[in-house]
Design an enzyme around this catalytic site. Structure first.
Site, PDB file in Angstrom:
ATOM      1  N   GLU A 111       5.510  -1.273 -22.507  1.00  0.00           N
ATOM      2  CA  GLU A 111       5.621  -0.355 -21.376  1.00  0.00           C
ATOM      3  C   GLU A 111       5.893  -1.156 -20.102  1.00  0.00           C
ATOM      4  O   GLU A 111       5.153  -2.099 -19.794  1.00  0.00           O
ATOM      5  CB  GLU A 111       4.334   0.452 -21.190  1.00  0.00           C
ATOM      6  CG  GLU A 111       4.176   1.588 -22.163  1.00  0.00           C
ATOM      7  CD  GLU A 111       2.919   2.410 -21.894  1.00  0.00           C
ATOM      8  OE1 GLU A 111       3.010   3.640 -21.926  1.00  0.00           O
ATOM      9  OE2 GLU A 111       1.857   1.816 -21.657  1.00  0.00           O
ATOM     10  N   HIS A 158       2.936  -3.940 -20.115  1.00  0.00           N
ATOM     11  CA  HIS A 158       1.900  -3.549 -21.069  1.00  0.00           C
ATOM     12  C   HIS A 158       2.373  -3.687 -22.516  1.00  0.00           C
ATOM     13  O   HIS A 158       3.167  -2.887 -23.001  1.00  0.00           O
ATOM     14  CB  HIS A 158       1.454  -2.111 -20.792  1.00  0.00           C
ATOM     15  CG  HIS A 158       0.369  -1.637 -21.707  1.00  0.00           C
ATOM     16  ND1 HIS A 158       0.262  -0.326 -22.121  1.00  0.00           N
ATOM     17  CD2 HIS A 158      -0.662  -2.298 -22.302  1.00  0.00           C
ATOM     18  CE1 HIS A 158      -0.779  -0.205 -22.927  1.00  0.00           C
ATOM     19  NE2 HIS A 158      -1.353  -1.387 -23.056  1.00  0.00           N
ATOM     20  N   SER A 184      -3.739  -1.666 -19.348  1.00  0.00           N
ATOM     21  CA  SER A 184      -3.358  -0.481 -20.116  1.00  0.00           C
ATOM     22  C   SER A 184      -3.627   0.808 -19.360  1.00  0.00           C
ATOM     23  O   SER A 184      -3.362   1.893 -19.878  1.00  0.00           O
ATOM     24  CB  SER A 184      -4.125  -0.462 -21.450  1.00  0.00           C
ATOM     25  OG  SER A 184      -5.521  -0.591 -21.225  1.00  0.00           O
TER      26      SER A 184
END
Length: 292
Positions: free
Chosen positions: A153, A141, A120
């Site tokens: 992501e 992510h 992250s």
């Protein structure tokens, strides 16, 4: 684009089991690995329970649940996931741990295997540089809880090639989720914005501007947030929040990202949130009670 049929997932914790859940439900064959058999058993039980909840709510057919569970296998041997088409590292948010995993995997990979990290906050370019295939390495992510949250992501490293990007973008579509492209800067998009907000909420508590209850209620009722920032921090894990703030502080060299001393104190005490039953709230009773 590369064809993805088999997915290896390293780490059977909250993120790893959620990722296994959505991949198996989407028709992929999943091999989940961890260093602990207890963690693997707990992950399978969690996936089964969460899928059953989806069946009860009419979101998943009972037959689809059974088929998804049948697609998930587990192993304690990291090398077993090497031949997978796609590998997703979902271990703890510590760069040394992630680097060691990728280095141990290298001798066992197929030439075509795509490597990804669910980090992250940590540099994708730096993680990729420790492998033999930086062009086939990306940040992947997922948001927590994975079966519920729609966003993924996608983060390119400096060497990531177009085929790898296109392949993972199609995988996200097959999962029924939405991809957001983020550049490889500390904490990417979501946590670059979210974590400083949580850290500021902890400072607000630390400085006595408000107590836990008033801070969370203010953001829920005054900003229409579904969960207060301190409640959310407990859900994420205070150790994870602190780790991301340290990445931001170190990577961007700006004092506005300095972790709040109270956040550090909670982590040092082992009060990490829901997973340890105490954080900004005490979860050991029937109803969570603020700890400050």
């Amino acid at each position: 684009m590369a064809e993805i049929r088999t997915v290896g997932i390293v780490g059977a914790g909250q993120m790893g089991n959620g990722i296994a859940h959505v991949f198996a439900l989407a028709g992929y064959d999943v091999l989940l690995t961890d260093i602990s058999q207890t963690s693997l058993d707990k992950a399978i039980a969690t996936i089964d329970r969460n899928l059953e909840r989806q069946v009860t709510r009419g979101k998943v057919a009972a037959g689809d649940k059974a088929a998804a569970m049948a697609r998930i296998r587990t192993t304690l041997t990291l090398a077993d996931v090497g031949p997978s088409d796609l590998i997703i590292e979902a271990a703890t948010e510590r760069e040394t741990v992630k680097q060691a995993i990728f280095e141990d995997l290298l001798p066992h990979l197929k030439p075509t295997t795509i490597l990804t990290s669910n980090t992250s906050s940590i540099s994708i370019t730096r993680l990729a540089s420790r492998t033999d295939r930086p062009e086939k390495f990306m940040g992947f992510h997922f948001m927590n809880p994975v079966p519920v949250m729609q966003l993924v992501e996608l983060i390119r490293g400096i060497a990531t090639d177009a085929e790898t990007w296109d392949t993972l973008h199609e995988v996200v579509k097959k999962l029924g989720k939405t991809a957001a492209s983020a550049e490889d800067f500390p904490a990417f998009i979501v946590n670059r914005i979210l974590m400083p907000m949580i850290n500021e909420a902890v400072y607000t508590l630390y400085e006595g501007v408000g107590n836990v209850k008033s801070i969370d209620e203010s953001l829920k009722l005054g900003a229409n947030h579904p969960m207060g920032p301190l409640e959310l921090a407990d859900f994420i894990g205070l150790d994870t929040c602190l780790a991301i703030m340290n990445v931001l502080h170190d990577g961007l060299a700006d004092t506005k990202y300095r972790p709040c001393p109270l956040l550090t104190k909670y982590v040092e005490a082992g009060w990490l949130g829901r997973k340890t039953q105490r954080g900004f709230y005490d979860y050991r009773g029937e109803v969570p009670v603020p700890t400050r």
